[in-house]
Design an enzyme around this catalytic site. Sequence first.
Site, mmCIF file in Angstrom:
data_model
loop_
_atom_site.group_PDB
_atom_site.id
_atom_site.type_symbol
_atom_site.label_atom_id
_atom_site.label_comp_id
_atom_site.label_asym_id
_atom_site.label_seq_id
_atom_site.Cartn_x
_atom_site.Cartn_y
_atom_site.Cartn_z
ATOM 1 N N LYS A 53 12.927 -2.358 -37.664
ATOM 2 C CA LYS A 53 11.453 -2.776 -37.581
ATOM 3 C C LYS A 53 11.280 -3.194 -39.128
ATOM 4 O O LYS A 53 11.952 -2.934 -39.767
ATOM 5 C CB LYS A 53 10.736 -1.511 -37.285
ATOM 6 C CG LYS A 53 10.969 -0.963 -35.702
ATOM 7 C CD LYS A 53 10.235 0.558 -35.414
ATOM 8 C CE LYS A 53 10.353 0.821 -34.031
ATOM 9 N NZ LYS A 53 9.321 2.065 -33.698
ATOM 10 N N TYR B 2 6.206 -3.428 -25.641
ATOM 11 C CA TYR B 2 5.710 -2.048 -25.556
ATOM 12 C C TYR B 2 4.568 -1.976 -24.380
ATOM 13 O O TYR B 2 3.684 -0.883 -24.525
ATOM 14 C CB TYR B 2 5.074 -1.793 -27.118
ATOM 15 C CG TYR B 2 5.973 -1.408 -27.826
ATOM 16 C CD1 TYR B 2 7.098 -0.366 -27.859
ATOM 17 C CD2 TYR B 2 5.911 -2.091 -29.224
ATOM 18 C CE1 TYR B 2 7.842 0.158 -28.755
ATOM 19 C CE2 TYR B 2 6.918 -1.625 -30.330
ATOM 20 C CZ TYR B 2 7.776 -0.538 -29.890
ATOM 21 O OH TYR B 2 8.791 -0.233 -30.953
ATOM 22 N N ARG C 68 20.510 6.578 -28.777
ATOM 23 C CA ARG C 68 19.089 7.383 -29.142
ATOM 24 C C ARG C 68 19.277 8.627 -30.090
ATOM 25 O O ARG C 68 18.707 9.075 -30.789
ATOM 26 C CB ARG C 68 18.537 7.889 -27.896
ATOM 27 C CG ARG C 68 18.084 6.799 -26.781
ATOM 28 C CD ARG C 68 16.627 6.051 -27.369
ATOM 29 N NE ARG C 68 15.486 7.049 -27.525
ATOM 30 C CZ ARG C 68 14.206 6.741 -27.390
ATOM 31 N NH1 ARG C 68 13.674 5.742 -27.722
ATOM 32 N NH2 ARG C 68 13.157 7.722 -27.494
ATOM 33 N N ASN D 134 8.499 4.476 -38.337
ATOM 34 C CA ASN D 134 10.155 5.044 -38.146
ATOM 35 C C ASN D 134 11.176 4.245 -38.133
ATOM 36 O O ASN D 134 12.140 4.352 -37.286
ATOM 37 C CB ASN D 134 9.818 5.969 -36.673
ATOM 38 C CG ASN D 134 9.574 5.320 -35.584
ATOM 39 O OD1 ASN D 134 9.432 4.039 -35.827
ATOM 40 N ND2 ASN D 134 9.248 5.975 -34.398
ATOM 41 N N HIS E 127 13.930 1.030 -33.707
ATOM 42 C CA HIS E 127 13.754 0.663 -31.978
ATOM 43 C C HIS E 127 15.185 0.947 -31.356
ATOM 44 O O HIS E 127 16.029 0.277 -31.728
ATOM 45 C CB HIS E 127 13.053 -0.254 -31.502
ATOM 46 C CG HIS E 127 12.855 -0.254 -29.843
ATOM 47 N ND1 HIS E 127 12.186 0.549 -29.375
ATOM 48 C CD2 HIS E 127 13.926 -1.113 -29.167
ATOM 49 C CE1 HIS E 127 12.501 0.074 -27.875
ATOM 50 N NE2 HIS E 127 13.434 -0.647 -27.819
ATOM 51 N N GLU F 2 14.659 -5.110 -21.895
ATOM 52 C CA GLU F 2 14.328 -5.680 -23.611
ATOM 53 C C GLU F 2 15.193 -6.560 -23.984
ATOM 54 O O GLU F 2 14.987 -7.555 -24.654
ATOM 55 C CB GLU F 2 14.631 -4.262 -24.465
ATOM 56 C CG GLU F 2 13.512 -3.415 -24.085
ATOM 57 C CD GLU F 2 13.437 -1.970 -24.665
ATOM 58 O OE1 GLU F 2 12.681 -1.354 -24.427
ATOM 59 O OE2 GLU F 2 14.595 -1.820 -25.343
#
Length: 155
Positions: free
Chosen positions: A13, A55, A91, A118, A121, A132
Amino acid sequence: MAAKQERTFIAIKPDGVQRGLVGDIIKRFEQKGFRLVAMKFPPVIASEDLLKQHYIDLKDRPFYNGLVKYMGSGPVVAMVWEGLNVVKTGRVMLGETNPADSKPGTIRGDFCIEVGRNIIHGSDSVESANKEISLWFKPEELVSYQSCAFSWIYE
Ligand code: IDP
Ligand code: MG
């Protein structure tokens, strides 16, 4: 084994890019043994349309507009990584959504503090990964190749 390979969408990000964490993040996926199959270069400033679509599941959440603004506030490094269970393992490598709940050793646990900053992604399921990937990349931007280390990474 090759049949069990899957792909995930990972994006560094704007805060991760600005803070100079691109190399560290890519290094973790490389060191793990996952394979880079696509990366946008140069990094892109994503359009509002793309981010809203990306999103879309969160559109009713109070932080949605701020999230779209944050994600469009600077360049992001969009990537596709491939490997066995890469969605789930990716993840785990990211840590929890809220960095405060992320263990040391995870990317969010090591590099950031607040949920709204954070730094990375990662797709949360194979289905969303496919969605995505097709949102961010054209099919011809994904490269298929044989890794010379394959049989040293997989049994
Ligand atoms: P994920 O990125 O771990 O999959 P999601 O629940 O899909 O988490 O949320 C997407 C992104 O929205 C998060 O990574 C974070 O940047 C942002 N976000 C989630 N919850 C909050 C919040 O409570 N406040 C501000 N931003 C949030
Ligand atoms: Mg998510």
